[in-house]
Design a protein around this motif. Structure first.
Motif, PDB file in Angstrom:
ATOM      1  N   PHE A 183       4.180 -11.349 -17.432  1.00 32.43           N
ATOM      2  CA  PHE A 183       3.120 -10.341 -17.370  1.00 32.43           C
ATOM      3  C   PHE A 183       2.564 -10.212 -15.955  1.00 32.43           C
ATOM      4  N   ILE A 184       2.378 -11.332 -15.290  1.00 28.94           N
ATOM      5  CA  ILE A 184       1.893 -11.298 -13.905  1.00 28.94           C
ATOM      6  C   ILE A 184       2.911 -10.579 -13.019  1.00 28.94           C
ATOM      7  N   ALA A 185       4.178 -10.934 -13.179  1.00 34.56           N
ATOM      8  CA  ALA A 185       5.242 -10.290 -12.395  1.00 34.56           C
ATOM      9  C   ALA A 185       5.308  -8.795 -12.705  1.00 34.56           C
ATOM     10  N   PHE A 186       5.111  -8.424 -13.956  1.00 32.04           N
ATOM     11  CA  PHE A 186       5.142  -7.021 -14.351  1.00 32.04           C
ATOM     12  C   PHE A 186       4.107  -6.214 -13.583  1.00 32.04           C
ATOM     13  N   PHE A 187       2.857  -6.636 -13.593  1.00 35.18           N
ATOM     14  CA  PHE A 187       1.802  -5.873 -12.912  1.00 35.18           C
ATOM     15  C   PHE A 187       1.976  -5.920 -11.394  1.00 35.18           C
ATOM     16  N   ASP A 188       2.396  -7.060 -10.884  1.00 33.55           N
ATOM     17  CA  ASP A 188       2.656  -7.191  -9.448  1.00 33.55           C
ATOM     18  C   ASP A 188       3.750  -6.222  -9.017  1.00 33.55           C
ATOM     19  N   ARG A 189       4.871  -6.245  -9.709  1.00 32.49           N
ATOM     20  CA  ARG A 189       6.009  -5.421  -9.311  1.00 32.49           C
ATOM     21  C   ARG A 189       5.747  -3.942  -9.561  1.00 32.49           C
ATOM     22  N   LEU A 190       4.992  -3.638 -10.616  1.00 37.21           N
ATOM     23  CA  LEU A 190       4.638  -2.249 -10.869  1.00 37.21           C
ATOM     24  C   LEU A 190       3.791  -1.701  -9.726  1.00 37.21           C
ATOM     25  N   ALA A 191       2.850  -2.490  -9.254  1.00 35.46           N
ATOM     26  CA  ALA A 191       2.036  -2.086  -8.103  1.00 35.46           C
ATOM     27  C   ALA A 191       2.922  -1.891  -6.875  1.00 35.46           C
ATOM     28  N   CYS A 192       3.928  -2.737  -6.711  1.00 36.74           N
ATOM     29  CA  CYS A 192       4.835  -2.601  -5.561  1.00 36.74           C
ATOM     30  C   CYS A 192       5.630  -1.299  -5.624  1.00 36.74           C
ATOM     31  N   LEU A 193       6.072  -0.902  -6.815  1.00 33.90           N
ATOM     32  CA  LEU A 193       6.782   0.373  -6.929  1.00 33.90           C
ATOM     33  C   LEU A 193       5.863   1.535  -6.576  1.00 33.90           C
ATOM     34  N   CYS A 194       4.608   1.448  -6.988  1.00 34.51           N
ATOM     35  CA  CYS A 194       3.639   2.499  -6.622  1.00 34.51           C
ATOM     36  C   CYS A 194       3.425   2.517  -5.110  1.00 34.51           C
ATOM     37  N   LEU A 195       3.340   1.333  -4.498  1.00 27.69           N
ATOM     38  CA  LEU A 195       3.189   1.253  -3.038  1.00 27.69           C
ATOM     39  C   LEU A 195       4.427   1.786  -2.325  1.00 27.69           C
ATOM     40  N   ALA A 196       5.606   1.522  -2.875  1.00 27.01           N
ATOM     41  CA  ALA A 196       6.840   2.035  -2.271  1.00 27.01           C
ATOM     42  C   ALA A 196       6.808   3.564  -2.231  1.00 27.01           C
ATOM     43  N   ARG A 197       6.289   4.164  -3.287  1.00 28.61           N
ATOM     44  CA  ARG A 197       6.187   5.625  -3.337  1.00 28.61           C
ATOM     45  C   ARG A 197       5.172   6.145  -2.333  1.00 28.61           C
TER      46      ARG A 197
END
Length: 172
Positions: free
Chosen positions: A29-43
């Motif tokens: 769950f921690i990795a999910f929210f972390d990585r989801l934020a990273c995809l948003c930052l990549a955009r």
């Protein structure tokens, strides 16, 4: 996604990011929210490092979904939706958002259904599908209220107001 404060999420996550595979469901769950934020930052920033971090968790989540479809499936679909969005694969993104919503609903994760509606609504607004975006955000608001997340209700309403003023200023 964390009140759309992705830089703060990344800063906190970087300090706590695990270098290995997630060992507990909480790590997932921690990795999910972390990585989801990273995809948003990549955009938002076009920095490849955020894409790489975001992509890393998808393979792990695919494997974990084989072991715990109930807990992982809707999160995997949401990650895939955000990655498709980042890659400009809009039809696949929409199908993945809808799959995430359906999975969260069928597994009775009301909060995650609300979150999927929220991100789908954001995607739609960012891609100038304003009416449909508002519709999805309104459903997210209803789901968050049903779940009792009144702060998230306020946040999504505020986001809609900000986006409305942005669209209004662009058309005037």
């Amino acid at each position: 996604c964390y009140f759309r404060e992705f830089v703060d999420v990344d800063r906190i996550a970087r300090a706590n990011r695990s270098t290995g595979e997630p060992k507990r469901l909480l790590d997932v769950f921690i990795a999910f929210f972390d990585r989801l934020a990273c995809l948003c930052l990549a955009r938002q920033t076009f920095q490849a490092k955020y894409r790489t971090i975001g992509e890393q968790v998808i393979e792990t989540m695919i494997e974990l979904a084989h072991h715990s479809r109930w807990n992982i499936e809707n999160k995997l679909f949401l990650m895939q939706a955000e990655l498709h969005y980042l890659n400009g694969e809009y039809e696949k993104a929409e199908a993945s958002y809808e799959a995430s919503i359906a999975s969260a609903r069928s597994h009775r994760f009301l909060n995650e259904e609300a979150y999927a509606y929220e991100l789908y609504g954001v995607y739609l607004l960012e891609n100038r599908m304003v009416d449909k975006g508002h519709e999805k955000l309104d459903i997210a608001i209803e789901k968050y209220a049903e779940w009792g997340a009144l702060k998230k209700v306020e946040h999504v309403k505020k986001f809609k107001e900000v986006m409305d003023s942005k669209f209004l200023s662009e058309y005037m």
